[in-house]
Design an enzyme around this catalytic site. Structure first.
Site, PDB file in Angstrom:
ATOM      1  N   LEU A 105       0.837  -1.197   0.000  1.00  0.00           N
ATOM      2  CA  LEU A 105       0.000   0.000   0.000  1.00  0.00           C
ATOM      3  C   LEU A 105       0.870   1.245   0.000  1.00  0.00           C
ATOM      4  O   LEU A 105       1.913   1.287   0.667  1.00  0.00           O
ATOM      5  CB  LEU A 105      -0.921   0.014   1.224  1.00  0.00           C
ATOM      6  CG  LEU A 105      -1.845  -1.188   1.413  1.00  0.00           C
ATOM      7  CD1 LEU A 105      -2.886  -0.885   2.467  1.00  0.00           C
ATOM      8  CD2 LEU A 105      -2.503  -1.612   0.118  1.00  0.00           C
ATOM      9  N   GLY A 150       1.139  -5.240   1.273  1.00  0.00           N
ATOM     10  CA  GLY A 150       0.076  -5.279   0.260  1.00  0.00           C
ATOM     11  C   GLY A 150       0.515  -5.957  -1.033  1.00  0.00           C
ATOM     12  O   GLY A 150      -0.309  -6.531  -1.748  1.00  0.00           O
ATOM     13  N   ASN A 174       4.484  -8.041   6.379  1.00  0.00           N
ATOM     14  CA  ASN A 174       5.416  -7.529   7.397  1.00  0.00           C
ATOM     15  C   ASN A 174       4.932  -6.256   8.071  1.00  0.00           C
ATOM     16  O   ASN A 174       5.712  -5.552   8.716  1.00  0.00           O
ATOM     17  CB  ASN A 174       6.786  -7.259   6.740  1.00  0.00           C
ATOM     18  CG  ASN A 174       6.691  -6.147   5.717  1.00  0.00           C
ATOM     19  OD1 ASN A 174       5.680  -6.007   5.054  1.00  0.00           O
ATOM     20  ND2 ASN A 174       7.726  -5.353   5.601  1.00  0.00           N
ATOM     21  N   GLU A 175       3.631  -5.954   7.930  1.00  0.00           N
ATOM     22  CA  GLU A 175       3.183  -4.645   8.427  1.00  0.00           C
ATOM     23  C   GLU A 175       3.362  -4.447   9.925  1.00  0.00           C
ATOM     24  O   GLU A 175       3.418  -3.308  10.398  1.00  0.00           O
ATOM     25  CB  GLU A 175       1.754  -4.280   7.991  1.00  0.00           C
ATOM     26  CG  GLU A 175       0.734  -5.356   7.789  1.00  0.00           C
ATOM     27  CD  GLU A 175       0.834  -6.035   6.440  1.00  0.00           C
ATOM     28  OE1 GLU A 175       1.673  -6.949   6.375  1.00  0.00           O
ATOM     29  OE2 GLU A 175       0.094  -5.707   5.513  1.00  0.00           O
TER      30      GLU A 175
HETATM   31  C1  LIG Z   1      -6.295   3.072   5.477  1.00  0.00           C
HETATM   32  C2  LIG Z   1      -6.166   1.658   5.975  1.00  0.00           C
HETATM   33  C3  LIG Z   1      -4.928   1.377   6.776  1.00  0.00           C
HETATM   34  C4  LIG Z   1      -4.709  -0.100   7.072  1.00  0.00           C
HETATM   35  C5  LIG Z   1      -3.477  -0.616   6.424  1.00  0.00           C
HETATM   36  C6  LIG Z   1      -3.133  -2.013   6.802  1.00  0.00           C
HETATM   37  C7  LIG Z   1      -2.339  -2.719   5.772  1.00  0.00           C
HETATM   38  C8  LIG Z   1      -1.120  -2.319   5.337  1.00  0.00           C
HETATM   39  C9  LIG Z   1      -0.420  -3.054   4.289  1.00  0.00           C
HETATM   40  C10 LIG Z   1       0.693  -2.295   3.578  1.00  0.00           C
HETATM   41  O1  LIG Z   1       0.941  -2.605   2.455  1.00  0.00           O
HETATM   42  S1  LIG Z   1       1.524  -1.020   4.381  1.00  0.00           S
HETATM   43  C11 LIG Z   1       2.920  -0.677   3.315  1.00  0.00           C
HETATM   44  C12 LIG Z   1       3.984  -1.609   3.664  1.00  0.00           C
HETATM   45  N1  LIG Z   1       5.100  -1.488   2.741  1.00  0.00           N
HETATM   46  C13 LIG Z   1       6.346  -1.538   3.168  1.00  0.00           C
HETATM   47  O2  LIG Z   1       6.633  -1.662   4.330  1.00  0.00           O
HETATM   48  C14 LIG Z   1       7.395  -1.417   2.100  1.00  0.00           C
HETATM   49  C15 LIG Z   1       8.363  -0.353   2.464  1.00  0.00           C
HETATM   50  N2  LIG Z   1       9.379  -0.247   1.422  1.00  0.00           N
HETATM   51  C16 LIG Z   1      10.460  -1.046   1.355  1.00  0.00           C
HETATM   52  O3  LIG Z   1      10.654  -1.971   2.109  1.00  0.00           O
HETATM   53  C17 LIG Z   1      11.460  -0.703   0.298  1.00  0.00           C
HETATM   54  O4  LIG Z   1      11.181   0.584  -0.176  1.00  0.00           O
HETATM   55  C18 LIG Z   1      11.447  -1.695  -0.913  1.00  0.00           C
HETATM   56  C19 LIG Z   1      10.052  -1.891  -1.488  1.00  0.00           C
HETATM   57  C20 LIG Z   1      12.035  -3.038  -0.487  1.00  0.00           C
HETATM   58  C21 LIG Z   1      12.355  -1.089  -2.037  1.00  0.00           C
HETATM   59  O5  LIG Z   1      13.617  -0.812  -1.515  1.00  0.00           O
HETATM   60  P1  LIG Z   1      14.643   0.077  -2.354  1.00  0.00           P
HETATM   61  O6  LIG Z   1      15.877   0.189  -1.533  1.00  0.00           O
HETATM   62  O7  LIG Z   1      14.760  -0.434  -3.744  1.00  0.00           O
HETATM   63  O8  LIG Z   1      13.930   1.491  -2.495  1.00  0.00           O
HETATM   64  P2  LIG Z   1      13.743   2.633  -1.375  1.00  0.00           P
HETATM   65  O9  LIG Z   1      14.886   3.580  -1.492  1.00  0.00           O
HETATM   66  O10 LIG Z   1      13.462   2.050  -0.037  1.00  0.00           O
HETATM   67  O11 LIG Z   1      12.392   3.342  -1.882  1.00  0.00           O
HETATM   68  C22 LIG Z   1      12.375   4.087  -3.092  1.00  0.00           C
HETATM   69  C23 LIG Z   1      11.290   5.162  -2.968  1.00  0.00           C
HETATM   70  O12 LIG Z   1      10.030   4.519  -2.837  1.00  0.00           O
HETATM   71  C24 LIG Z   1       9.363   5.008  -1.669  1.00  0.00           C
HETATM   72  N3  LIG Z   1       8.518   3.933  -1.105  1.00  0.00           N
HETATM   73  C25 LIG Z   1       8.894   2.720  -0.700  1.00  0.00           C
HETATM   74  N4  LIG Z   1       7.855   1.983  -0.268  1.00  0.00           N
HETATM   75  C26 LIG Z   1       6.769   2.791  -0.386  1.00  0.00           C
HETATM   76  C27 LIG Z   1       5.376   2.614  -0.102  1.00  0.00           C
HETATM   77  N5  LIG Z   1       4.870   1.440   0.399  1.00  0.00           N
HETATM   78  N6  LIG Z   1       4.538   3.620  -0.343  1.00  0.00           N
HETATM   79  C28 LIG Z   1       5.011   4.793  -0.845  1.00  0.00           C
HETATM   80  N7  LIG Z   1       6.320   5.017  -1.158  1.00  0.00           N
HETATM   81  C29 LIG Z   1       7.189   4.034  -0.926  1.00  0.00           C
HETATM   82  C30 LIG Z   1      10.498   5.398  -0.725  1.00  0.00           C
HETATM   83  O13 LIG Z   1      10.046   6.291   0.229  1.00  0.00           O
HETATM   84  C31 LIG Z   1      11.477   6.009  -1.689  1.00  0.00           C
HETATM   85  O14 LIG Z   1      11.007   7.299  -2.012  1.00  0.00           O
HETATM   86  P3  LIG Z   1      12.050   8.504  -2.196  1.00  0.00           P
HETATM   87  O15 LIG Z   1      11.183   9.684  -2.517  1.00  0.00           O
HETATM   88  O16 LIG Z   1      12.954   8.101  -3.321  1.00  0.00           O
HETATM   89  O17 LIG Z   1      12.779   8.637  -0.901  1.00  0.00           O
END
Ligand SMILES: CCCCCC/C=C/CC(=O)SCCNC(=O)CCNC(=O)[C@H](O)C(C)(C)COP(=O)(O)OP(=O)(O)OC[C@H]1O[C@@H](n2cnc3c(N)ncnc32)[C@H](O)[C@@H]1OP(=O)(O)O
Length: 229
Positions: A105, A150, A174-175
């Site tokens: 997400l 997600g 992993n949330e």
């Molecule tokens: C309203 C209802 C609420 C209930 C919600 C309950 C359920 C939740 C489920 C979810 O899905 S919560 C989201 C969980 N996601 C994560 O924890 C993923 C976090 N990201 C990572 O682990 C890493 O980014 C990656 C995917 C492994 C990629 O790693 P990499 O080293 O290749 O890139 P980064 O430098 O970390 O990221 C690049 C860039 O992307 C942005 N970003 C990463 N993940 C997200 C995300 N989920 N949403 C938005 N943006 C994301 C990150 O901030 C970087 O941005 P920048 O501007 O370049 O700094």
């Protein structure tokens, strides 16, 4: 929150009809989709091979294919179009980006937004799950990169999963690591695939698995050694 019933297919494209009951808000159908506007640049590329009846949906939303409202809207519209095309029997979802299947997400959709906007976003997440799980096409996730939270849900919602083996790629709900409790229907989707105990441990600890570990825990029937599927 009400109870909704999701039936899987039942057409010749999907011989094994399954039925499940889930607790969630009322699903939002096509009218709701058409009310939402999608962004101008496509976040998903869809290629349908009419000779095989197999479509490939490639996520192309840099940097990490996060599931924003726009992405989810486009996903549902694309899947619906394929659903209506009787020549399409199966769909492969995969990523066009290197190293990332989907980061889950979009965190920016959950930060500082109005309750109305959060409601719209959450409805779109539910709708993605409903459409994918309820599809009468065979659905396959070709996981060619990291797939946390997600992104993992999306993969688990497919009928089959294949993951590229690379020590840097992880998959899991992993949330917990973010301080978010996985909604019960995320949990149920995981239980359906890997069983209760594995799910319990994985959610409590916020675990991400490598492809071989996930294979051992019956997440899927195969993984591929190439870094790109
Ligand atoms: C309203 C209802 C609420 C209930 C919600 C309950 C359920 C939740 C489920 C979810 O899905 S919560 C989201 C969980 N996601 C994560 O924890 C993923 C976090 N990201 C990572 O682990 C890493 O980014 C990656 C995917 C492994 C990629 O790693 P990499 O080293 O290749 O890139 P980064 O430098 O970390 O990221 C690049 C860039 O992307 C942005 N970003 C990463 N993940 C997200 C995300 N989920 N949403 C938005 N943006 C994301 C990150 O901030 C970087 O941005 P920048 O501007 O370049 O700094």
């Amino acid at each position: 929150m009400g109870f909704g019933t999701v039936s899987r297919g039942g057409s010749s494209r999907w011989p094994d009809q399954r039925l499940c009951t889930v607790e969630m808000g009322p699903p939002c159908h096509t009218s709701c989709l058409s009310r939402r506007k999608s962004s101008s640049s496509p976040k998903i590329k869809v290629d349908l091979d009419s000779s095989t009846g197999i479509a490939v949906m490639k996520f192309q939303s840099p940097p990490v294919n996060s599931l924003s409202l726009d992405f989810l809207t486009e996903f549902c519209i694309s899947l619906e179009k394929l659903e209506m095309d009787r020549s399409c029997r199966g769909v492969v979802v995969t990523s066009a980006l290197p190293k990332i299947f989907s980061a889950g997400l979009d965190i920016m959709e959950m930060y500082g937004k109005s309750p109305e906007r959060c409601g719209e976003f959450w409805k779109a997440v539910q709708e993605m799950w409903l459409k994918l799980y309820g599809s009468n096409m065979v659905t396959i996730a070709a996981i060619n990169g990291s797939s946390p939270a997600g992104g993992c849900l999306m993969a688990l919602t497919c009928d089959y999963r294949i993951m590229a083996e690379n020590p840097r790629y992880g998959i899991g709900l992993n949330e917990t690591q973010l301080g978010i409790v996985a909604p019960f229907w995320f949990k149920d989707t995981m239980v359906n695939t890997v069983g209760h105990r594995t799910t319990e441990l994985a959610l409590e600890l916020g675990l991400l698995y490598s492809a071989p570990d996930a294979l051992r825990l019956a997440w899927w029937t195969s993984w591929c050694r190439r870094t790109r599927c």
